[in-house]
Write an enzyme that holds these catalytic residues in place. Structure first.
Site: not given
Length: 136
Positions: A89, A104, A83-84, A76
C-alpha cells in the site's frame, strides 16, 4: 477416510511449517515500512518489484493484482503466493509504503528487503518480524 500417519508406513504430508530461530511456526511475517521512497506511483515498476521479490525469496507466484488510486497515484495490491503473500500500500505524496511479506515453507521473506531497498531507494526501512502460528 482418515489415515493415522503414525500407524502407516508413509511419511506425513509436508505441512509447510518451518523452524525459525528454534521455534516451529506456520511462517515468517515481515511488516516493512519504507520511508522517503521513490516510484511509489509507478504501477508497472511496483509489479516488477513484486515479481523480483518472489524470485529472490524462492517463492511461487500464483497471481498479482494491483490497483492504482487517483488522484494521488497510490498503489495497493497483492502478490498471492503458494507460500502466502506479499502486499503493498503506497502513499507517494508522503513517499511512504507499507508492505507485508508472509511466507511459509522454504521461501525466504528476508530476501525481499534488498530488492525493496534497491527498487524504491528509501531513506529508511523499518522491519518487524512476526512468527505466525507458533504452538500449532
Amino acid at each position: 477416510m482418515h489415515i493415522d500417519a503414525a500407524a502407516s508406513n508413509t511419511a506425513p504430508q509436508d505441512d509447510r511449517f518451518v523452524l525459525r530461530n528454534g521455534i516451529r511456526c506456520a511462517g515468517t511475517h515481515l511488516i516493512i515500512d519504507l520511508y522517503g521512497a521513490r516510484k511509489l506511483d509507478d504501477i508497472d515498476h511496483i509489479e516488477t518489484v513484486l515479481r523480483d521479490c518472489v524470485t529472490a525469496s524462492g517463492a511461487t507466484l500464483l497471481h498479482i493484482h494491483l490497483h492504482h488510486f487517483e488522484p494521488n497515484g497510490g498503489v495497493s495490491g497483492v502478490a498471492v503466493l503458494a507460500e502466502s503473500h506479499i502486499s503493498i500500500h503506497s502513499w507517494p505524496e508522503n513517499r511512504y509504503a507499507a508492505l507485508d511479506v508472509f511466507m511459509c515453507g522454504a521461501a525466504e521473506p528476508e530476501a525481499c528487503i534488498p530488492v525493496l531497498r534497491e527498487a524504491f531507494k528509501p531513506t529508511r526501512i523499518a522491519v518487524s518480524e512476526i512468527l505466525r502460528g507458533q504452538g500449532v
